[in-house]
Design an enzyme around this catalytic site. Structure first.
Site, short mmCIF file in Angstrom:
data_model
loop_
_atom_site.label_atom_id
_atom_site.label_comp_id
_atom_site.label_asym_id
_atom_site.label_seq_id
_atom_site.Cartn_x
_atom_site.Cartn_y
_atom_site.Cartn_z
N SER A 143 25.45 72.47 87.90
CA SER A 143 26.06 73.37 88.34
C SER A 143 26.35 73.21 89.94
O SER A 143 25.85 72.42 90.63
CB SER A 143 25.02 74.64 88.38
OG SER A 143 25.74 75.54 89.09
N TYR A 156 16.87 78.26 90.23
CA TYR A 156 18.12 77.83 89.49
C TYR A 156 18.80 76.50 90.04
O TYR A 156 19.11 75.62 89.57
CB TYR A 156 18.93 78.84 89.19
CG TYR A 156 20.41 78.38 88.39
CD1 TYR A 156 20.51 78.29 87.09
CD2 TYR A 156 21.43 78.24 89.30
CE1 TYR A 156 21.41 77.82 86.42
CE2 TYR A 156 22.76 77.84 88.58
CZ TYR A 156 22.55 77.74 87.13
OH TYR A 156 23.96 77.37 86.38
N1 LIG Z 1 28.91 80.65 84.02
C1 LIG Z 1 28.72 79.92 85.17
O1 LIG Z 1 29.50 80.14 86.29
C2 LIG Z 1 28.27 78.43 85.30
C3 LIG Z 1 28.31 77.52 86.52
C4 LIG Z 1 27.74 76.49 86.81
C5 LIG Z 1 26.94 76.07 85.57
N2 LIG Z 1 26.62 76.82 84.57
C6 LIG Z 1 25.90 76.14 83.34
O2 LIG Z 1 26.45 76.17 82.20
C7 LIG Z 1 25.54 76.62 81.08
C8 LIG Z 1 26.24 77.78 80.40
O3 LIG Z 1 26.28 78.78 81.06
P1 LIG Z 1 26.75 80.16 80.53
O4 LIG Z 1 27.34 80.96 81.53
O5 LIG Z 1 27.18 80.01 79.33
O6 LIG Z 1 25.16 80.69 80.43
P2 LIG Z 1 24.59 81.74 79.38
O7 LIG Z 1 23.38 82.43 80.22
O8 LIG Z 1 25.58 82.79 79.05
O9 LIG Z 1 24.06 81.27 78.06
C9 LIG Z 1 22.97 80.19 78.24
C10 LIG Z 1 22.69 80.14 76.45
O10 LIG Z 1 21.22 79.40 76.66
C11 LIG Z 1 20.51 79.98 75.53
N3 LIG Z 1 19.11 79.48 75.81
C12 LIG Z 1 18.54 79.81 76.96
N4 LIG Z 1 17.23 79.64 77.01
C13 LIG Z 1 17.21 78.78 75.67
C14 LIG Z 1 16.03 77.88 75.18
N5 LIG Z 1 14.58 78.01 75.75
N6 LIG Z 1 16.46 77.27 74.12
C15 LIG Z 1 17.61 77.29 73.77
N7 LIG Z 1 18.67 77.97 74.08
C16 LIG Z 1 18.21 78.61 75.16
C17 LIG Z 1 20.67 81.61 75.64
O11 LIG Z 1 20.20 82.05 74.57
C18 LIG Z 1 22.41 81.29 75.94
O12 LIG Z 1 22.71 81.26 74.61
C19 LIG Z 1 24.41 76.58 81.67
O13 LIG Z 1 23.74 75.41 81.79
C20 LIG Z 1 24.80 77.26 83.05
O14 LIG Z 1 23.56 76.78 83.95
C21 LIG Z 1 27.24 77.88 84.37
#
Ligand SMILES: NC(=O)c1ccc[n+]([C@@H]2O[C@H](COP(=O)([O-])OP(=O)(O)OC[C@H]3O[C@@H](n4cnc5c(N)ncnc54)[C@H](O)[C@@H]3O)[C@@H](O)[C@H]2O)c1
Length: 250
Positions: A143, A156
């Protein structure tokens, strides 16, 4: 209309996508499925079993070594090898922003167990299957928050800084097996899931620093993932690549 881009051998790949039940993970699974990859969709949520964008759905807790090992056994049985691992699962949209001194140690530990230990556990459990591939690739999702000094979710930010550092060393340990490892580092991405980690003011402030003056959706992340999992990126490893519309980190 330009010619359709195709990614070398992506349709020959067995790819594991974690956190595939919602948000960006669901978009990675959908896009890879559309490109012809055989997608094993993984999530803690049972909703992953209903996904239409995969060859198989698996309920797994990536922070649990036994759960990761059970997945490896299932994939061995079903596919016999793994060509790609997209470590996307994380505790993210459920985070409640707070000063770091108010984060409970148990909350810190749980987030680290999923976000940082999870990608390591799963890469370790799947290594025998990845070694059976002729050209395997791992993507760990980082991220840009780790580069921006953003307040309110220190656990985080620390976890994602760790992911990038871990990825670089992993690439060196796995190079001898021909396995590539890269970090895909998204900037802010707005999905169907509401979250606390960006206030409307912060959203506007970040947008103002970008070269591209529009926000990103999940589909903006997927092309790089497909490229990194395909054989077109065969000499690309150990890198952290930001997909952020030219966001300036300040
Ligand atoms: N959305 C953003 O702005 C953003 C920015 C930078 C990085 N990210 C990264 O991108 C990825 C996806 O982001 P998102 O916005 O879709 O997040 P989100 O929180 O909507 O989805 C995360 C998913 O991971 C699953 N999960 C959580 N714990 C788990 C576990 N122990 N085992 C298996 N699955 C598990 C959840 O059930 C969910 O489906 C993440 O790694 C997040 O850190 C997101």
């Amino acid at each position: 209309m330009g010619a359709e881009v195709s990614y070398t051998n992506i349709d020959q790949k067995v790819v594991v996508v974690t956190g595939a039940a919602q948000g960006i993970g669901a978009a990675y699974a959908q896009r890879l499925h559309k490109e012809g990859a055989t997608v094993a969709a993984v999530d803690l949520s049972q909703a992953v079993l209903e996904s239409e964008n995969c060859a198989s759905g698996h309920v797994v807790d990536v922070s649990d070594p036994d759960s990761c090992r059970a997945l490896a056994a299932e994939l061995q049985e079903r596919y016999g090898r793994v060509d790609g691992l997209l470590n996307n699962a994380a505790i993210f949209s459920t985070i409640q922003m707070k000063p770091f001194w108010e984060i409970e140690p148990a909350e810190w530990d749980r987030l680290m167990a999923v976000n940082l230990k999870g990608p390591w556990l799963l890469a370790s459990a799947l290594l025998p299957l990845l070694r059976k591939s002729s050209a395997a690739s791992i993507i760990n999702i980082g991220s840009d928050a780790a580069l921006m000094g953003r307040p309110g979710y220190l656990h985080y930010v620390a976890s994602k800084g760790g992911v990038a550092a871990m990825t670089f060393s992993m690439s060196h340990e796995l190079g001898e097996f021909g396995i590539r490892v890269n970090t895909l580092s998204p900037g802010p991405v707005y999905t169907e899931v509401a979250r606390e980690t960006v206030s409307p003011e912060q959203k506007q402030a970040m947008l103002a620093t970008q070269a591209l003056h529009r926000t990103a959706g999940p589909d903006d992340m997927t092309s790089l993932a497909v490229f990194l999992l395909s054989d077109d990126s065969g000499y690309l490893t150990g890198q952290t690549i930001s997909v952020n519309g030219g966001l300036v980190h300040r």
